[in-house]
Each structure stands twice: as structure tokens, then as C-alpha cells.
Design a protein around this motif. Structure first.
Motif, PDB file in Angstrom:
ATOM      1  N   GLY A 313       0.799  -1.222   0.000  1.00  0.00           N
ATOM      2  CA  GLY A 313       0.000   0.000   0.000  1.00  0.00           C
ATOM      3  C   GLY A 313       0.825   1.262   0.000  1.00  0.00           C
ATOM      4  N   ASP A 314       2.096   1.165  -0.390  1.00  0.00           N
ATOM      5  CA  ASP A 314       2.937   2.370  -0.403  1.00  0.00           C
ATOM      6  C   ASP A 314       3.370   2.672  -1.828  1.00  0.00           C
ATOM      7  OD1 ASP A 314       5.985   1.604  -0.891  1.00  0.00           O
ATOM      8  OD2 ASP A 314       5.080   0.011   0.309  1.00  0.00           O
ATOM      9  N   LEU A 315       3.685   3.926  -2.078  1.00  0.00           N
ATOM     10  CA  LEU A 315       4.075   4.325  -3.431  1.00  0.00           C
ATOM     11  C   LEU A 315       5.578   4.233  -3.670  1.00  0.00           C
ATOM     12  CD1 LEU A 315       1.747   7.241  -4.566  1.00  0.00           C
ATOM     13  CD2 LEU A 315       1.519   4.785  -4.846  1.00  0.00           C
ATOM     14  N   PHE A 316       6.362   3.928  -2.635  1.00  0.00           N
ATOM     15  CA  PHE A 316       7.777   3.675  -2.882  1.00  0.00           C
ATOM     16  C   PHE A 316       7.915   2.413  -3.730  1.00  0.00           C
ATOM     17  CE2 PHE A 316       7.625   5.919   1.215  1.00  0.00           C
ATOM     18  CZ  PHE A 316       8.363   7.039   0.866  1.00  0.00           C
ATOM     19  N   THR A 317       7.153   1.387  -3.392  1.00  0.00           N
ATOM     20  CA  THR A 317       7.151   0.178  -4.201  1.00  0.00           C
ATOM     21  C   THR A 317       6.641   0.470  -5.602  1.00  0.00           C
ATOM     22  OG1 THR A 317       6.758  -1.141  -2.217  1.00  0.00           O
ATOM     23  CG2 THR A 317       6.320  -2.195  -4.323  1.00  0.00           C
ATOM     24  N   ALA A 348      14.845   8.370 -12.630  1.00  0.00           N
ATOM     25  CA  ALA A 348      14.251   8.329 -11.298  1.00  0.00           C
ATOM     26  C   ALA A 348      13.456   9.599 -10.999  1.00  0.00           C
ATOM     27  CB  ALA A 348      15.343   8.123 -10.242  1.00  0.00           C
ATOM     28  N   GLU A 349      13.950  10.749 -11.402  1.00  0.00           N
ATOM     29  CA  GLU A 349      13.244  11.983 -11.071  1.00  0.00           C
ATOM     30  C   GLU A 349      11.891  12.068 -11.780  1.00  0.00           C
ATOM     31  OE1 GLU A 349      14.522  15.844 -13.202  1.00  0.00           O
ATOM     32  OE2 GLU A 349      16.384  14.700 -12.987  1.00  0.00           O
ATOM     33  N   GLN A 350      11.769  11.447 -12.962  1.00  0.00           N
ATOM     34  CA  GLN A 350      10.476  11.436 -13.642  1.00  0.00           C
ATOM     35  C   GLN A 350       9.453  10.620 -12.861  1.00  0.00           C
ATOM     36  OE1 GLN A 350      12.693  10.322 -17.460  1.00  0.00           O
ATOM     37  NE2 GLN A 350      10.789  11.160 -18.254  1.00  0.00           N
ATOM     38  N   VAL A 351       9.896   9.496 -12.287  1.00  0.00           N
ATOM     39  CA  VAL A 351       8.973   8.645 -11.547  1.00  0.00           C
ATOM     40  C   VAL A 351       8.552   9.326 -10.242  1.00  0.00           C
ATOM     41  CG1 VAL A 351       8.689   6.392 -10.470  1.00  0.00           C
ATOM     42  CG2 VAL A 351       9.950   6.584 -12.600  1.00  0.00           C
ATOM     43  N   PRO A 388      21.218   2.106   8.345  1.00  0.00           N
ATOM     44  CA  PRO A 388      22.443   2.373   7.581  1.00  0.00           C
ATOM     45  C   PRO A 388      22.172   2.657   6.118  1.00  0.00           C
ATOM     46  CG  PRO A 388      22.222   0.017   7.995  1.00  0.00           C
ATOM     47  CD  PRO A 388      21.129   0.694   8.772  1.00  0.00           C
ATOM     48  N   VAL A 389      20.930   2.441   5.691  1.00  0.00           N
ATOM     49  CA  VAL A 389      20.577   2.719   4.296  1.00  0.00           C
ATOM     50  C   VAL A 389      20.280   4.208   4.089  1.00  0.00           C
ATOM     51  CG1 VAL A 389      18.982   2.084   2.426  1.00  0.00           C
ATOM     52  CG2 VAL A 389      19.666   0.379   4.090  1.00  0.00           C
ATOM     53  N   SER A 390      20.178   4.963   5.176  1.00  0.00           N
ATOM     54  CA  SER A 390      19.801   6.373   5.056  1.00  0.00           C
ATOM     55  C   SER A 390      20.968   7.260   4.623  1.00  0.00           C
ATOM     56  CB  SER A 390      19.239   6.881   6.384  1.00  0.00           C
ATOM     57  OG  SER A 390      20.247   6.868   7.390  1.00  0.00           O
ATOM     58  N   PHE A 391      22.180   6.706   4.568  1.00  0.00           N
ATOM     59  CA  PHE A 391      23.343   7.507   4.174  1.00  0.00           C
ATOM     60  C   PHE A 391      24.304   6.626   3.387  1.00  0.00           C
ATOM     61  CE2 PHE A 391      24.052   5.683   8.367  1.00  0.00           C
ATOM     62  CZ  PHE A 391      25.303   5.090   8.242  1.00  0.00           C
ATOM     63  N   PRO A 392      25.122   7.211   2.523  1.00  0.00           N
ATOM     64  CA  PRO A 392      25.162   8.623   2.166  1.00  0.00           C
ATOM     65  C   PRO A 392      24.017   8.984   1.218  1.00  0.00           C
ATOM     66  CG  PRO A 392      26.716   7.419   0.811  1.00  0.00           C
ATOM     67  CD  PRO A 392      26.141   6.426   1.790  1.00  0.00           C
ATOM     68  N   LEU A 393      23.611  10.225   1.258  1.00  0.00           N
ATOM     69  CA  LEU A 393      22.542  10.723   0.396  1.00  0.00           C
ATOM     70  C   LEU A 393      23.190  11.474  -0.767  1.00  0.00           C
ATOM     71  CD1 LEU A 393      19.608  11.200  -0.255  1.00  0.00           C
ATOM     72  CD2 LEU A 393      19.591  13.106   1.385  1.00  0.00           C
ATOM     73  N   ASN A 395      22.271  10.909  -4.559  1.00  0.00           N
ATOM     74  CA  ASN A 395      21.288  11.208  -5.611  1.00  0.00           C
ATOM     75  C   ASN A 395      19.907  11.130  -4.960  1.00  0.00           C
ATOM     76  OD1 ASN A 395      19.391  11.103  -7.684  1.00  0.00           O
ATOM     77  ND2 ASN A 395      20.583   9.713  -8.977  1.00  0.00           N
ATOM     78  N   PRO A 396      19.308  12.245  -4.575  1.00  0.00           N
ATOM     79  CA  PRO A 396      18.062  12.185  -3.804  1.00  0.00           C
ATOM     80  C   PRO A 396      16.912  11.510  -4.537  1.00  0.00           C
ATOM     81  CG  PRO A 396      18.559  14.446  -4.458  1.00  0.00           C
ATOM     82  CD  PRO A 396      19.775  13.634  -4.763  1.00  0.00           C
ATOM     83  N   TYR A 397      16.795  11.721  -5.851  1.00  0.00           N
ATOM     84  CA  TYR A 397      15.727  11.054  -6.595  1.00  0.00           C
ATOM     85  C   TYR A 397      15.949   9.546  -6.605  1.00  0.00           C
ATOM     86  CZ  TYR A 397      14.218  15.619  -8.354  1.00  0.00           C
ATOM     87  OH  TYR A 397      13.760  16.905  -8.457  1.00  0.00           O
ATOM     88  N   GLY A 398      17.182   9.133  -6.853  1.00  0.00           N
ATOM     89  CA  GLY A 398      17.488   7.717  -6.826  1.00  0.00           C
ATOM     90  C   GLY A 398      17.276   7.116  -5.453  1.00  0.00           C
ATOM     91  N   HIS A 399      17.552   7.896  -4.413  1.00  0.00           N
ATOM     92  CA  HIS A 399      17.358   7.411  -3.053  1.00  0.00           C
ATOM     93  C   HIS A 399      15.883   7.175  -2.765  1.00  0.00           C
ATOM     94  CE1 HIS A 399      19.370   6.896   0.906  1.00  0.00           C
ATOM     95  NE2 HIS A 399      18.140   7.062   1.350  1.00  0.00           N
ATOM     96  N   VAL A 400      15.041   8.106  -3.190  1.00  0.00           N
ATOM     97  CA  VAL A 400      13.605   7.956  -2.972  1.00  0.00           C
ATOM     98  C   VAL A 400      13.080   6.715  -3.687  1.00  0.00           C
ATOM     99  CG1 VAL A 400      11.340   8.953  -3.473  1.00  0.00           C
ATOM    100  CG2 VAL A 400      13.156  10.399  -2.540  1.00  0.00           C
ATOM    101  N   VAL A 401      13.508   6.520  -4.920  1.00  0.00           N
ATOM    102  CA  VAL A 401      12.949   5.437  -5.730  1.00  0.00           C
ATOM    103  C   VAL A 401      13.505   4.076  -5.342  1.00  0.00           C
ATOM    104  CG1 VAL A 401      12.770   4.507  -8.076  1.00  0.00           C
ATOM    105  CG2 VAL A 401      12.457   6.957  -7.677  1.00  0.00           C
ATOM    106  N   PHE A 402      14.814   3.977  -5.119  1.00  0.00           N
ATOM    107  CA  PHE A 402      15.427   2.665  -4.942  1.00  0.00           C
ATOM    108  C   PHE A 402      15.778   2.309  -3.496  1.00  0.00           C
ATOM    109  CE2 PHE A 402      16.607   3.110  -9.544  1.00  0.00           C
ATOM    110  CZ  PHE A 402      15.878   2.013  -9.980  1.00  0.00           C
ATOM    111  N   GLN A 403      15.869   3.286  -2.613  1.00  0.00           N
ATOM    112  CA  GLN A 403      16.299   2.995  -1.254  1.00  0.00           C
ATOM    113  C   GLN A 403      15.206   3.194  -0.211  1.00  0.00           C
ATOM    114  OE1 GLN A 403      19.255   1.701  -1.290  1.00  0.00           O
ATOM    115  NE2 GLN A 403      19.654   2.297  -3.403  1.00  0.00           N
ATOM    116  N   ALA A 404      14.360   4.194  -0.390  1.00  0.00           N
ATOM    117  CA  ALA A 404      13.399   4.559   0.649  1.00  0.00           C
ATOM    118  C   ALA A 404      12.270   3.544   0.749  1.00  0.00           C
ATOM    119  CB  ALA A 404      12.830   5.947   0.374  1.00  0.00           C
ATOM    120  N   GLN A 405      11.668   3.492   1.927  1.00  0.00           N
ATOM    121  CA  GLN A 405      10.512   2.646   2.175  1.00  0.00           C
ATOM    122  C   GLN A 405       9.671   3.295   3.265  1.00  0.00           C
ATOM    123  OE1 GLN A 405      11.678  -1.050   4.293  1.00  0.00           O
ATOM    124  NE2 GLN A 405      13.768  -0.283   4.053  1.00  0.00           N
ATOM    125  N   ARG A 406       8.498   2.704   3.538  1.00  0.00           N
ATOM    126  CA  ARG A 406       7.578   3.340   4.477  1.00  0.00           C
ATOM    127  C   ARG A 406       8.204   3.524   5.854  1.00  0.00           C
ATOM    128  NH1 ARG A 406       2.642   1.874   5.391  1.00  0.00           N
ATOM    129  NH2 ARG A 406       2.178   0.770   3.474  1.00  0.00           N
TER     130      ARG A 406
END
Length: 497
Positions: A313-317, A348-351, A388-393, A395-406
């Protein structure tokens, strides 16, 4: 003035996010590092470095985190959420059997309420600040009242897309009780609750859905429709909508995965948008996720997760799978030609744009999906110092798409109100939500019986081809055109790009 992260500020108090990487999602997709976002009342007041703030402003440390607009989901069957994971191994046909033919009628108003309540809190917790409730389980106005009551009980932003899969759209839209409900619910609904009409177009040359479109026009409501769904809807429905003047910039076409160039041209020419549910399209079988085709035709895109009966139910996925599906197709098509892709087209920034501004565009809400002065204060902070996945930051767009989660969603504001902070929902009585959900599950198991309940996770198909020919049992229309392959698995010949 700093405050403990265990509490949220009083309602109406200004809030400032300090020192974060800010994805403004403005027209230039400006990214600011070490920047602040100031929220006053329900609006973004300022964005920049070292902002002066009103006295008594509540400060949130955003250093090392990403501050971005709230995510927007344009197609979620919220009423089904109490069935979370039940249909993990379903195909789309089995979904039709369970909900459309056999057990969808077992849902009482209180069960719609339970699903919506659970789904609404789930959305907010994951940073989805605006959700379209594609509510096609509204068999009666009592069900609709329950759906709205649940949405109003959660501090998120929602759109009720009114639908009823158990009756023909030209019938339920003509029901005076439905019209009365819509008029009544829209009066004084405010900024946090919007409305659409949700129904599909079978492609029947008689175009019986015309009356439903006329009702939508009369009421001034946009239409959202499942289009281009293998075995259900196809080009014929798009052509009928277009020839009769019912395709508008406000129309949202969900999936749009098995259409031809002709249909995409009609959508592009009339300014509509496509809601892509990649997890759903990949798994259930509506068709290959169509982002590569809609991009080629310049059609606006938004993202959605469809239903928790199957998926997350999250949009990161949603962002992650959408980017992966688009790139997978690009590589595979190139490989079949003996070529190599050296630069991917979808970035990534387009998504991230589709998950924010794309949803805002689809809903006609230019005040959402961006962090610029004057925009609505729907804000998400991604920060997880325990990971430990929160750093280093980098490429912020790439981080949102491929690393971040709820689990990385630290703080959420909706309309300037803090609804999640320090990774915890504010004023959410989750034990009560659990009890409400469990009561619905208990009712459904009892109504079906244990044998049917167990068998429902892999439902048998009815005799004959009724489901594939036409899942919409309120009409006898059948068409073989929904089953015709269009050249290659990825569309018409030579349509890649």
C-alpha cells in the motif's frame, strides 16, 4: 526552539523543517540542499536556506533527510483493505470471480468502513497524503455513507470515486438516492474530500454507459475508468467515449495497458491522464505496464497501487516497480534487435514526479504535489537515523525510488497538520482499527463458510467463458477483441521507443 520528537505541535502552529535536502518538485524540479521548508497554517510559506520563522515556530530537524511533497495515489480500492494479502496468488480473472460474481455482495456498510479506515491510516503512515478511493463496492447509499465516514475519520486528503460493480453504471448513476448522497456529501466537504464517478466502458456499440457520462457532466464530476484491461476493456470503449464527446482533461484512465496507438492518440488529444498500477499490471495480467507507450504519446502519468488484496500500500514500491518494468522492456526490446541500451530513457526523477505532481495534475490540483510558496502544506520528511541505508545521500531522486521505504517516513503533514512524527502516527487508535478490521474478517469468513473462505484464495472459475468474455455481469455484451494479441507482448509492431 527544539521540541521532543515524541510529540506533535498544537494544531495551527507554524512548522519548519530545518536543513534537509528539499525536492521542491517545481517546474524545474529544483533540489535544494541544507534547506528549510516553512509551513504556516495550511500552506507552504517559504522554501530556502536559513529562513526566518515566526516566533514559537515548531522546528523539525531534517538534516540528513529528504523533504518532499506528499505522495498521491490516483487509484486504490480502499474498501478491500481488510482482505490484505488474501489474493496474493490471484489472477485478474480470479479477482473478478471473487468480488464481481461470488462474494463482493457479502460486504456490509461496516465492512466498507473497516477497509477504508485501515487503508486511510495505511496511506498516511506511508507518506501518501492524497488517495483516490476507487470505491466500486458501494452497493447502496448506506455503503457510500460508511465509506465517507471512514475517510473523514482520518486526517488525510481523499477523493471518493463512487462506483458499484453490482449494478450497471447507467442504473446507479440515475438513482435519486445516489445523486442526493453526492450533493449532500459535497456540500461543505472542504478541501480534504473530493469526488469522482468510477465506472468502466464495455465497448458495447450501443454505448449504454452514455447515461452515466451525462450524469457525471451534469454533476460536474470527473470520471475515472479502467481502460485497456486485457479481457475486460479495450479500444472500443475509448472510441465510444471520444466519438460521443466524453473524453476530457479530467478523465483518468486506469491501467491503459492493452490499447493500440489509436486509443493513445485519442487520450493524448483530449488531455486525459493514465494511472499506472505497475505491481498490479505485472502480477494480475491487465497488460504490460504501459509507461513506455504513454510517454511516447506525451500522456500525463500518475501512479497507484490498486488493492491491498494483492500488493503493498505504499508508493515507494510503485515507483520502484514502475522504473524497473519500463527499463526491463527497453532492454529486452533492444536485445531482440541485437542492440544494447546505453542510456535509459526513464529516469528516477520522472517517476518521483509521477508520484507527486503527476497525481496532482490528474486531480486538477495544481496546489498539491510541490513544495513552493502558496502550495498546500502536504509534506513528507524521509529520515531514518537508525538505518544504515539512510546515508550517504548522493542522488536524492534515486534514493527515494530505490532505497526509501515506508519505515523511513519520519514526519507527514497534511494540510499543515502533523499526522505522523518521529515514525509514529499522531492520534491513531490502531487497536480500535484492528478490532474493526477483525470484525469484518470474522463476518466474511462466517458468511462464506470455512471451506469457501479457504478455497477463495485460489477460486475456481465458472463454467464457460463468461468471465473472460465480460466480467461486467450487468450486461450480456461480449467481445472477442479484448483477447486479440497486438503484434508483440510489448504492443504493436515497431511501437517501441
Amino acid at each position: 526552539m527544539s521540541h521532543s520528537e515524541a510529540q506533535a505541535p498544537p494544531a495551527g502552529r507554524p512548522v519548519v523543517f530545518r536543513g534537509g535536502t528539499v525536492l521542491t518538485m517545481d517546474d524545474a524540479r529544483t533540489v535544494l540542499t541544507g534547506a528549510d521548508v516553512l509551513v504556516v497554517a495550511d500552506r507552504v510559506a517559504a522554501v530556502g536556506r536559513g529562513l526566518d520563522v515566526p516566533e514559537g515556530c515548531w522546528e523539525i530537524d531534517a538534516r540528513g533527510g529528504i523533504v518532499m511533497p506528499g505522495l498521491i495515489d490516483t487509484h486504490r480500492h480502499m474498501w478491500q483493505t481488510a482482505m490484505r494479502g488474501y489474493g496474493a496468488d490471484w489472477t485478474l480473472t480470479q479477482y473478478f470471480v471473487w468480488y464481481y460474481l461470488e462474494h463482493g455482495k457479502a460486504f456490509r456498510p461496516e465492512d466498507v468502513y473497516a477497509g477504508n479506515l485501515l487503508s486511510a491510516w495505511e496511506a498516511v503512515e506511508a507518506g501518501v497524503t492524497t488517495t483516490v478511493d476507487w470505491s466500486h463496492g458501494l452497493q447502496t447509499v448506506d455503503h457510500a455513507e460508511a465509506a465517507v465516514d471512514a475517510l473523514r475519520a482520518v486526517p488525510g486528503r481523499f477523493v471518493l470515486a463512487y462506483g458499484n460493480i453490482q449494478a450497471a453504471p447507467w442504473e446507479w448513476t440515475a438513482d435519486p438516492a445516489v445523486r442526493s448522497f453526492l450533493d449532500r456529501s459535497r456540500t461543505g466537504a472542504g478541501d480534504l474530500l473530493g469526488f469522482q464517478l468510477a465506472f468502466d466502458v464495455t465497448g458495447d456499440p450501443a454505448f449504454p454507459e452514455q447515461a452515466a457520462f451525462e450524469t457525471a457532466r451534469e454533476l460536474g464530476l470527473p470520471v475515472t475508468t479502467h481502460a485497456g484491461v486485457w479481457g475486460a476493456t479495450d479500444d472500443a470503449g475509448i472510441r465510444l467515449m471520444h466519438e460521443n464527446g466524453f473524453m476530457t482533461p479530467e478523465t483518468v484512465y486506469v491501467h491503459a495497458a492493452t490499447l493500440t496507438t489509436d486509443a493513445y492518440h485519442r487520450i493524448a488529444a483530449t488531455g486525459g491522464s493514465v494511472s499506472v498500477s505497475t505491481e498490479s499490471e505485472q502480477s494480475a495480467g491487465q497488460g504490460y505496464p504501459p509507461t513506455w507507450q504513454v510517454r511516447r504519446h506525451g500522456i500525463p502519468v500518475s501512479l497507484s497501487m490498486d488493492t491491498s488484496v494483492w500488493w503493498s500500500g505504499d508508493l515507494f514500491t510503485a515507483m520502484r516497480t514502475t522504473l524497473g518494468a519500463d527499463r526491463s522492456r527497453e532492454h529486452l526490446e533492444a536485445h531482440t534487435r541485437g542492440d544494447t541500451v546505453t542510456h535509459v530513457h526513464l529516469r528516477a526523477e520522472q517517476v518521483v514526479d509521477w508520484a507527486t505532481r503527476g497525481g496532482a495534475r490528474a486531480l486538477g490540483r495544481d496546489d498539491l504535489g510541490r513544495l513552493t510558496p502558496g502550495a498546500k502544506a502536504d509534506v513528507v520528511l524521509l529520515r531514518n537515523d537508525a538505518s544504515p541505508v539512510s546515508f550517504p545521500l548522493l542522488n536524492p531522486y534515486g534514493h527515494v525510488v530505490f532505497q526509501a521505504q515506508r519505515g523511513d517516513v519520519h514526519t507527514v503533514l497534511v494540510d499543515g497538520r502533523v499526522v505522523k512524527h518521529a515514525h509514529r502516527l499522531v492520534d491513531a487508535d490502531l487497536p480500535a482499527v484492528r478490532r474493526t478490521t477483525e470484525a469484518t474478517v470474522e463476518h466474511l469468513r462466517s458468511a462464506l463458510g470455512e471451506e469457501a473462505w479457504a478455497a477463495g484464495m485460489d477460486p475456481e472459475l465458472p463454467d464457460g467463458d463468461e468471465v473472460l468474455d465480460n466480467p461486467y455481469q450487468y450486461t450480456a455484451y461480449k467481445s472477442e477483441s479484448t483477447h486479440g494479441a497486438r503484434g508483440t507482448v510489448f504492443g504493436e509492431p515497431d511501437s517501441g521507443g
